[in-house]
Design a protein around this motif. Structure first.
Motif, mmCIF file in Angstrom:
data_model
loop_
_atom_site.group_PDB
_atom_site.id
_atom_site.type_symbol
_atom_site.label_atom_id
_atom_site.label_comp_id
_atom_site.label_asym_id
_atom_site.label_seq_id
_atom_site.Cartn_x
_atom_site.Cartn_y
_atom_site.Cartn_z
ATOM 1 N N THR A 170 -7.178 22.137 7.989
ATOM 2 C CA THR A 170 -6.687 23.442 7.543
ATOM 3 C C THR A 170 -5.563 23.910 8.461
ATOM 4 N N TYR A 171 -5.754 23.702 9.759
ATOM 5 C CA TYR A 171 -4.723 24.082 10.730
ATOM 6 C C TYR A 171 -3.599 23.047 10.785
ATOM 7 N N ASN A 172 -3.948 21.795 10.662
ATOM 8 C CA ASN A 172 -2.969 20.710 10.805
ATOM 9 C C ASN A 172 -3.094 19.744 9.633
ATOM 10 N N THR A 179 2.694 18.226 19.838
ATOM 11 C CA THR A 179 3.971 18.763 20.307
ATOM 12 C C THR A 179 4.899 19.183 19.181
ATOM 13 N N ASN A 180 4.514 18.995 17.934
ATOM 14 C CA ASN A 180 5.375 19.305 16.803
ATOM 15 C C ASN A 180 5.816 20.766 16.838
ATOM 16 N N VAL A 181 7.081 20.996 16.504
ATOM 17 C CA VAL A 181 7.627 22.360 16.556
ATOM 18 C C VAL A 181 6.971 23.288 15.534
ATOM 19 N N ALA A 182 6.277 22.728 14.545
ATOM 20 C CA ALA A 182 5.595 23.573 13.563
ATOM 21 C C ALA A 182 4.533 24.441 14.220
ATOM 22 N N PHE A 183 4.056 24.034 15.399
ATOM 23 C CA PHE A 183 3.023 24.790 16.098
ATOM 24 C C PHE A 183 3.596 25.767 17.117
ATOM 25 N N ASP A 184 4.918 25.776 17.289
ATOM 26 C CA ASP A 184 5.538 26.681 18.255
ATOM 27 C C ASP A 184 5.272 28.138 17.876
ATOM 28 N N LEU A 191 1.751 31.061 20.222
ATOM 29 C CA LEU A 191 1.061 29.951 20.875
ATOM 30 C C LEU A 191 0.916 30.296 22.351
ATOM 31 N N VAL A 192 -0.306 30.484 22.801
ATOM 32 C CA VAL A 192 -0.566 30.961 24.160
ATOM 33 C C VAL A 192 -0.753 29.812 25.141
ATOM 34 N N TRP A 248 6.945 25.791 27.826
ATOM 35 C CA TRP A 248 7.292 26.950 27.010
ATOM 36 C C TRP A 248 6.479 26.937 25.722
ATOM 37 N N ALA A 249 6.446 28.069 25.031
ATOM 38 C CA ALA A 249 5.743 28.154 23.751
ATOM 39 C C ALA A 249 6.644 27.756 22.582
ATOM 40 N N ARG A 250 7.922 27.503 22.871
ATOM 41 C CA ARG A 250 8.854 27.033 21.849
ATOM 42 C C ARG A 250 9.693 25.906 22.449
ATOM 43 N N ARG A 251 9.971 24.904 21.607
ATOM 44 C CA ARG A 251 10.762 23.775 22.104
ATOM 45 C C ARG A 251 12.167 24.251 22.450
ATOM 46 N N PRO A 252 12.654 23.898 23.622
ATOM 47 C CA PRO A 252 13.962 24.398 24.046
ATOM 48 C C PRO A 252 15.122 23.597 23.492
ATOM 49 N N ILE A 253 16.278 24.201 23.541
ATOM 50 C CA ILE A 253 17.544 23.502 23.374
ATOM 51 C C ILE A 253 18.063 23.258 24.788
ATOM 52 N N ALA A 254 18.180 22.008 25.179
ATOM 53 C CA ALA A 254 18.567 21.666 26.543
ATOM 54 C C ALA A 254 19.989 21.105 26.565
ATOM 55 N N PHE A 255 20.704 21.371 27.654
ATOM 56 C CA PHE A 255 22.064 20.841 27.755
ATOM 57 C C PHE A 255 22.439 20.648 29.222
ATOM 58 N N LEU A 256 23.409 19.772 29.420
ATOM 59 C CA LEU A 256 23.897 19.440 30.751
ATOM 60 C C LEU A 256 24.914 20.483 31.190
#
Length: 308
Positions: A170-172, A179-184, A191-192, A248-256
């Motif tokens: 039901t949840y998944n 780690t899927n972003v759908a759970f962010d 998401l605690v 983090w509770a949300r997947r980041p956008i990372a950059f150099l």
């Protein structure tokens, strides 16, 4: 000649309110007690007058909209002015503002612990700001776990704190990776923490940061990974790169943002000098800083930034 009794007994005085029995029985046929009549209509006038006065509006015999004007003036004073058609009610703002929930602590994390085997505890006294407008204060909450499970601890304004089992269809329903972003975290469902139990139901907790804007910068030393024959690799193996834990509770956008302590031009002119520097976002938990260069054995300090 029929005798008409007043529908309400005359109790004297200029004005009076109806008794409980009179309120239940209502008006009957016949003449009305003047003192009651005065009170009923006088109260309506007094209530409306109070609104007009608070709004700074003077009532007149010819304008029947002064109470509305007073209400609009009060709203305008509270909101800084503007067309009343643009006013947003508190409940509307809480459902419309595109703002992620924010834990009002220095690092955006709630204190989630395991006081005993099979128990997850959320501490009392923390504030969660929902949609940037409504604060909620946590109370001491204990939730039970089962052995050999992976859970997401979530919070919502309507449901409070709940543990969601990743194996629960039901949840998944798609059996997506944890780690899927759908759970962010989303605007209304935060998401605690990640909660993992072993075969003895001992709990391991990863507390996650929840801020309306998640931002971070840093620098990490990445030892060199070399390649030869002037061929930049098209793929990186899992072992390449230095791992940076962010949780983090949300997947980041990372950059150099840069790299230092490395000399690109080295040796003789015949030496291959290609350099490959990348910062990857692996999941809501980790970033990876990659530095690859031909033949040079030294590493580099890779500067990175991330936002979500």
């Amino acid at each position: 000649m029929a005798k008409f009794n007043p529908p309400f007994a005359s109790l004297g005085g200029v004005n009076r309110s109806p008794t409980i029995d009179e309120q239940a029985g209502g008006f009957t046929c016949g003449p009305l007690d003047l003192t009651l009549f005065n009170r009923l209509f006088g109260r309506i006038e007094a209530e409306l007058k109070a609104i007009q006065t608070a709004g700074g509006i003077t009532g007149t015999e010819t304008d029947d909209t002064t109470v509305l004007q007073a209400i609009q003036a009060l709203i305008s004073a509270a909101t800084g002015g503007g067309d009343v058609s643009n006013f947003v009610l508190f409940a509307q703002a809480q459902s419309r503002l595109p703002i992620f929930p924010e834990v009002q602590t220095s690092d955006g994390r709630l204190t989630v612990t395991s006081p005993s085997t099979g128990t997850v505890r959320i501490a009392a006294g923390a504030t969660i700001l929902h949609r940037g407008i409504r604060p909620y204060t946590t109370s001491l909450t204990n939730l039970s776990t089962v052995a050999s499970k992976t859970y997401h601890l979530r919070w919502s304004p309507a449901g409070g704190f709940v543990l969601k089992d990743l194996s629960d269809l039901t949840y998944n329903p798609t059996t997506a990776a944890e780690t899927n972003v759908a759970f962010d975290s989303s605007y209304d469902d935060m998401l605690v923490a990640r909660v993992v139990t072993n075969s003895s139901n001992v709990v391991s907790i990863t507390n996650l940061a929840n801020k309306a804007d998640l931002k971070s910068t840093g620098e990490v030393l990445q030892e060199n990974t070399t390649w030869q024959n002037d061929a930049v690799p098209s793929t990186m193996t899992a072992l390449d790169g230095a791992i940076v834990n962010i949780n983090w509770a949300r997947r980041p956008i990372a950059f150099l943002t840069g790299f230092t302590d490395v000399t690109v031009q080295f040796g003789s002119a015949a030496v291959i000098k290609e350099v490959n520097v990348v910062v990857q976002s692996l999941s809501r938990y980790q970033l990876k800083a990659i530095y690859q260069r031909t033949t040079d054995p030294s590493g580099a300090y890779v500067a990175w930034a991330a936002t979500a």
